[in-house]
Design a protein around this motif. Structure first.
Motif, PDB file in Angstrom:
ATOM      1  N   UNK A   1       0.826  -1.201   0.000  1.00 55.21           N
ATOM      2  CA  UNK A   1       0.000   0.000   0.000  1.00 55.21           C
ATOM      3  C   UNK A   1       0.856   1.246   0.000  1.00 55.21           C
ATOM      4  N   UNK A   2       0.425   2.221  -0.783  1.00 55.39           N
ATOM      5  CA  UNK A   2       1.141   3.489  -0.875  1.00 55.39           C
ATOM      6  C   UNK A   2       0.213   4.601  -1.308  1.00 55.39           C
ATOM      7  N   UNK A   3       0.765   5.790  -1.376  1.00 62.64           N
ATOM      8  CA  UNK A   3      -0.052   6.972  -1.628  1.00 62.64           C
ATOM      9  C   UNK A   3      -0.402   7.182  -3.091  1.00 62.64           C
ATOM     10  N   UNK A   4       0.231   6.475  -3.984  1.00 65.77           N
ATOM     11  CA  UNK A   4      -0.084   6.569  -5.408  1.00 65.77           C
ATOM     12  C   UNK A   4      -0.085   5.181  -6.016  1.00 65.77           C
ATOM     13  N   UNK A   5      -0.505   5.099  -7.271  1.00 68.35           N
ATOM     14  CA  UNK A   5      -0.584   3.790  -7.917  1.00 68.35           C
ATOM     15  C   UNK A   5      -0.282   3.932  -9.410  1.00 68.35           C
ATOM     16  N   UNK A   6       0.763   4.679  -9.700  1.00 66.30           N
ATOM     17  CA  UNK A   6       1.127   4.947 -11.087  1.00 66.30           C
ATOM     18  C   UNK A   6       1.486   3.674 -11.842  1.00 66.30           C
ATOM     19  N   UNK A   7       2.210   2.773 -11.191  1.00 67.20           N
ATOM     20  CA  UNK A   7       2.644   1.546 -11.861  1.00 67.20           C
ATOM     21  C   UNK A   7       1.449   0.781 -12.401  1.00 67.20           C
ATOM     22  N   UNK A   8       0.419   0.639 -11.596  1.00 70.46           N
ATOM     23  CA  UNK A   8      -0.767  -0.097 -12.042  1.00 70.46           C
ATOM     24  C   UNK A   8      -1.435   0.594 -13.228  1.00 70.46           C
ATOM     25  N   UNK A   9      -1.526   1.912 -13.174  1.00 66.69           N
ATOM     26  CA  UNK A   9      -2.141   2.662 -14.285  1.00 66.69           C
ATOM     27  C   UNK A   9      -1.342   2.471 -15.567  1.00 66.69           C
TER      28      UNK A   9
ATOM     29  N   UNK B   1       0.480  -5.762   4.293  1.00 67.77           N
ATOM     30  CA  UNK B   1       0.559  -4.502   3.564  1.00 67.77           C
ATOM     31  C   UNK B   1       0.358  -4.684   2.057  1.00 67.77           C
ATOM     32  N   UNK B   2       0.020  -5.890   1.605  1.00 71.31           N
ATOM     33  CA  UNK B   2      -0.084  -6.184   0.178  1.00 71.31           C
ATOM     34  C   UNK B   2      -1.234  -5.441  -0.480  1.00 71.31           C
ATOM     35  N   UNK B   3      -0.942  -4.765  -1.581  1.00 69.14           N
ATOM     36  CA  UNK B   3      -1.963  -4.077  -2.367  1.00 69.14           C
ATOM     37  C   UNK B   3      -2.206  -4.818  -3.671  1.00 69.14           C
ATOM     38  N   UNK B   4      -1.115  -5.206  -4.340  1.00 68.85           N
ATOM     39  CA  UNK B   4      -1.206  -5.865  -5.633  1.00 68.85           C
ATOM     40  C   UNK B   4       0.135  -6.535  -5.911  1.00 68.85           C
ATOM     41  N   UNK B   5       0.148  -7.383  -6.908  1.00 66.95           N
ATOM     42  CA  UNK B   5       1.388  -8.012  -7.354  1.00 66.95           C
ATOM     43  C   UNK B   5       1.576  -7.619  -8.812  1.00 66.95           C
ATOM     44  N   UNK B   6       2.770  -7.171  -9.134  1.00 66.29           N
ATOM     45  CA  UNK B   6       3.107  -6.851 -10.513  1.00 66.29           C
ATOM     46  C   UNK B   6       3.917  -8.024 -11.066  1.00 66.29           C
ATOM     47  N   UNK B   7       3.440  -8.605 -12.148  1.00 58.63           N
ATOM     48  CA  UNK B   7       4.123  -9.711 -12.830  1.00 58.63           C
ATOM     49  C   UNK B   7       4.580  -9.181 -14.175  1.00 58.63           C
ATOM     50  N   UNK B   8       5.829  -9.454 -14.535  1.00 54.02           N
ATOM     51  CA  UNK B   8       6.348  -8.943 -15.804  1.00 54.02           C
ATOM     52  C   UNK B   8       7.101 -10.019 -16.569  1.00 54.02           C
TER      53      UNK B   8
ATOM     54  N   UNK C   1      15.528  -3.080   7.629  1.00 56.79           N
ATOM     55  CA  UNK C   1      14.295  -2.666   6.941  1.00 56.79           C
ATOM     56  C   UNK C   1      13.480  -1.748   7.838  1.00 56.79           C
ATOM     57  N   UNK C   2      12.727  -0.878   7.233  1.00 54.82           N
ATOM     58  CA  UNK C   2      11.779  -0.053   7.970  1.00 54.82           C
ATOM     59  C   UNK C   2      10.499  -0.861   8.152  1.00 54.82           C
ATOM     60  N   UNK C   3       9.840  -0.678   9.271  1.00 50.90           N
ATOM     61  CA  UNK C   3       8.582  -1.390   9.501  1.00 50.90           C
ATOM     62  C   UNK C   3       7.374  -0.453   9.470  1.00 50.90           C
ATOM     63  N   UNK C   4       7.565   0.749   8.987  1.00 54.93           N
ATOM     64  CA  UNK C   4       6.495   1.748   8.964  1.00 54.93           C
ATOM     65  C   UNK C   4       5.263   1.292   8.176  1.00 54.93           C
ATOM     66  N   UNK C   5       5.475   0.659   7.026  1.00 57.08           N
ATOM     67  CA  UNK C   5       4.339   0.229   6.202  1.00 57.08           C
ATOM     68  C   UNK C   5       3.486  -0.800   6.935  1.00 57.08           C
ATOM     69  N   UNK C   6       4.130  -1.671   7.685  1.00 57.29           N
ATOM     70  CA  UNK C   6       3.388  -2.699   8.424  1.00 57.29           C
ATOM     71  C   UNK C   6       2.629  -2.090   9.597  1.00 57.29           C
ATOM     72  N   UNK C   7       3.295  -1.211  10.326  1.00 63.47           N
ATOM     73  CA  UNK C   7       2.631  -0.541  11.455  1.00 63.47           C
ATOM     74  C   UNK C   7       1.441   0.277  10.964  1.00 63.47           C
TER      75      UNK C   7
ATOM     76  N   UNK D   1      -6.086  -1.145   9.596  1.00 65.63           N
ATOM     77  CA  UNK D   1      -6.972  -2.298   9.586  1.00 65.63           C
ATOM     78  C   UNK D   1      -7.533  -2.549   8.196  1.00 65.63           C
ATOM     79  N   UNK D   2      -8.164  -3.704   7.977  1.00 67.13           N
ATOM     80  CA  UNK D   2      -8.667  -4.053   6.639  1.00 67.13           C
ATOM     81  C   UNK D   2      -9.648  -3.027   6.067  1.00 67.13           C
ATOM     82  N   UNK D   3     -10.585  -2.560   6.849  1.00 73.35           N
ATOM     83  CA  UNK D   3     -11.560  -1.587   6.340  1.00 73.35           C
ATOM     84  C   UNK D   3     -10.896  -0.255   6.026  1.00 73.35           C
ATOM     85  N   UNK D   4      -9.985   0.175   6.891  1.00 79.07           N
ATOM     86  CA  UNK D   4      -9.274   1.432   6.660  1.00 79.07           C
ATOM     87  C   UNK D   4      -8.397   1.376   5.428  1.00 79.07           C
ATOM     88  N   UNK D   5      -7.768   0.220   5.192  1.00 77.76           N
ATOM     89  CA  UNK D   5      -6.937   0.063   4.004  1.00 77.76           C
ATOM     90  C   UNK D   5      -7.779   0.122   2.733  1.00 77.76           C
ATOM     91  N   UNK D   6      -8.921  -0.512   2.757  1.00 74.07           N
ATOM     92  CA  UNK D   6      -9.802  -0.467   1.582  1.00 74.07           C
ATOM     93  C   UNK D   6     -10.268   0.961   1.304  1.00 74.07           C
TER      94      UNK D   6
END
Length: 185
Positions: free
Chosen positions: A59-67, A117-124, A145-151, A157-162
């Motif tokens: 999860x992150x603040x943008x999703x350019x790769x997917x677009x 923290x999984x949002x999507x998987x990119x396969x190439x 490693x930083x653990x910020x994304x997990x925290x 939570x699941x609803x907040x992430x969605x």
């Protein structure tokens, strides 16, 4: 001078597996659009074969790769040696976004321990591998490693992430839909 290869050779794979960080680069077709370059870390990259790779996108603040995957599929991965002998390795390919609920999701997700923290998987599918010297890449010491994304993900939570994905990850910076947007329609 760089060297070109048509597949990921075993020594390339060994190098990739030792790296703690990699970068992804994608771009829209429009010349007015923004090129996206993202650093990635954690244990999120896998070589599936000599011509196929994937990474778990958290999860992150943008999703350019997917677009960009949805619009044209082009993606470049870059790995740099920040310790040991100098080397830069680039993988050029065509990719796709795999979302939770897609046919391949459960099988591919098993390769990772970063599920919360999984949002999507990119396969190439990789059609070109390039190596170059990396002589000007500085030396760095890895300290963890930083653990910020997990925290952050656990706190949301699941609803907040969605809700967050709904607000921040459906449309790119240039107004292109992402796989999350298409899946919601």
């Amino acid at each position: 001078m760089g060297k070109l290869f048509t597949r990921i050779e075993s020594h390339h794979r060994d190098f990739i597996e030792k790296q703690k960080m990699f970068f992804t680069a994608t771009a829209p077709l429009s010349a007015a659009g923004h090129v996206n370059l993202s650093p990635k870390g954690l244990d999120s990259f896998r070589v599936l074969s000599d011509t196929r790779v994937m990474y778990l996108d958290i999860n992150g603040s943008g999703n350019e790769t997917s677009a960009h995957m949805l619009e044209n599929g082009r993606i470049t991965f870059m790995f740099c040696a920040f310790d040991g002998p100098p080397l830069i390795l680039r993988l050029y390919g065509k990719g796709q976004t795999i979302l939770p609920g897609d046919d391949m999701w459960d099988e591919l997700l098993q390769a990772f321990d970063l599920k919360i923290a999984a949002r999507q998987i990119i396969v190439a599918d990789i059609h070109l591998v390039q190596t170059s010297c990396g002589f000007s890449v500085p030396l760095y010491d890895y300290s963890g490693e930083r653990d910020h994304a997990f925290q952050w993900s656990e706190k949301k939570g699941p609803e907040g992430l969605e809700k967050y994905k709904e607000e921040k990850n459906r449309i790119s910076l240039d107004g292109l839909p992402t796989a999350l947007q298409i899946a919601a329609e």
